[in-house]
Design an enzyme around this catalytic site. Structure first.
Site, short mmCIF file in Angstrom:
data_model
loop_
_atom_site.label_atom_id
_atom_site.label_comp_id
_atom_site.label_asym_id
_atom_site.label_seq_id
_atom_site.Cartn_x
_atom_site.Cartn_y
_atom_site.Cartn_z
N HIS A 94 0.82 -1.21 0.00
CA HIS A 94 0.00 0.00 0.00
C HIS A 94 0.86 1.27 0.00
CE1 HIS A 94 -2.72 -2.76 2.58
NE2 HIS A 94 -3.01 -2.92 1.31
N LYS B 101 5.70 6.39 6.53
CA LYS B 101 5.19 5.60 7.65
C LYS B 101 6.33 5.16 8.55
CE LYS B 101 1.49 3.48 4.93
NZ LYS B 101 0.98 2.22 4.36
N TYR C 231 1.32 1.96 13.33
CA TYR C 231 2.14 2.79 12.45
C TYR C 231 1.66 4.23 12.50
CZ TYR C 231 -1.52 2.08 8.88
OH TYR C 231 -2.71 2.03 8.19
N ASP D 29 -6.01 -6.39 -2.10
CA ASP D 29 -4.58 -6.63 -2.30
C ASP D 29 -4.30 -7.65 -3.41
OD1 ASP D 29 -4.04 -4.77 -0.36
OD2 ASP D 29 -3.68 -6.23 1.22
#
Length: 150
Positions: A36, A46, A106, A142
């Protein structure tokens, strides 16, 4: 263990100011999520850590002008080892759980922007990511990210 220190990032030459924190939970070992990222309309970096269980975490360089474009880096993050992975803007992020009931946390440098969300297939031969095991679960989203056209 330290969870975040702006001075340490600044001293390392990394500009990262978290604006949002998120958590993920996977019930089953082998669950694979990603890859992603948010596109250039709302790029986000991130900082990822595992807070329960263990996971194999991957950053994939998708920055067209980068000398490491198309290369990936992966390492094991676990609640025990306390490691974190920094994923720069415009790099894909994905992970595979190595234990049941794995939880990850995250922080991001940009707000979630649904219109900017994109991804790459975890099994795209263009990148040859070496996942630790066959996936036991992958989301429909995904599974449907496009393959890179050579």
């Amino acid at each position: 263990m330290r969870a975040w220190c702006s001075r340490e990032f600044s001293e390392a030459g990394i500009s990262f100011t978290p604006v949002q924190a998120n958590m993920g939970f996977s019930l089953r070992k082998g669950t694979l999520r990603g890859l992603h990222l948010q596109d250039s309309s709302a790029p986000e970096a991130k900082l990822v850590r595992c807070t329960r269980g263990a996971m194999f975490d991957v950053a994939l360089d998708l920055r067209p002008s980068s000398p490491t474009y198309g290369q990936w880096f992966g390492l094991e993050l676990s609640a025990d080892n306390g490691r974190m992975l920094f994923v720069p803007e415009l790099c894909g992020h994905g992970y595979q759980t190595l234990q049941d009931r794995t939880e990850m946390h995250y922080m991001t440098s940009a707000y979630y922007t649904p219109t900017a969300v994109t991804g790459r297939r975890f099994d795209d031969p263009a990148f040859s990511i070496k996942w630790p095991m066959e996936p036991t679960a992958v989301s429909e989203q995904d599974m449907n990210w496009p393959l890179v056209q050579k």
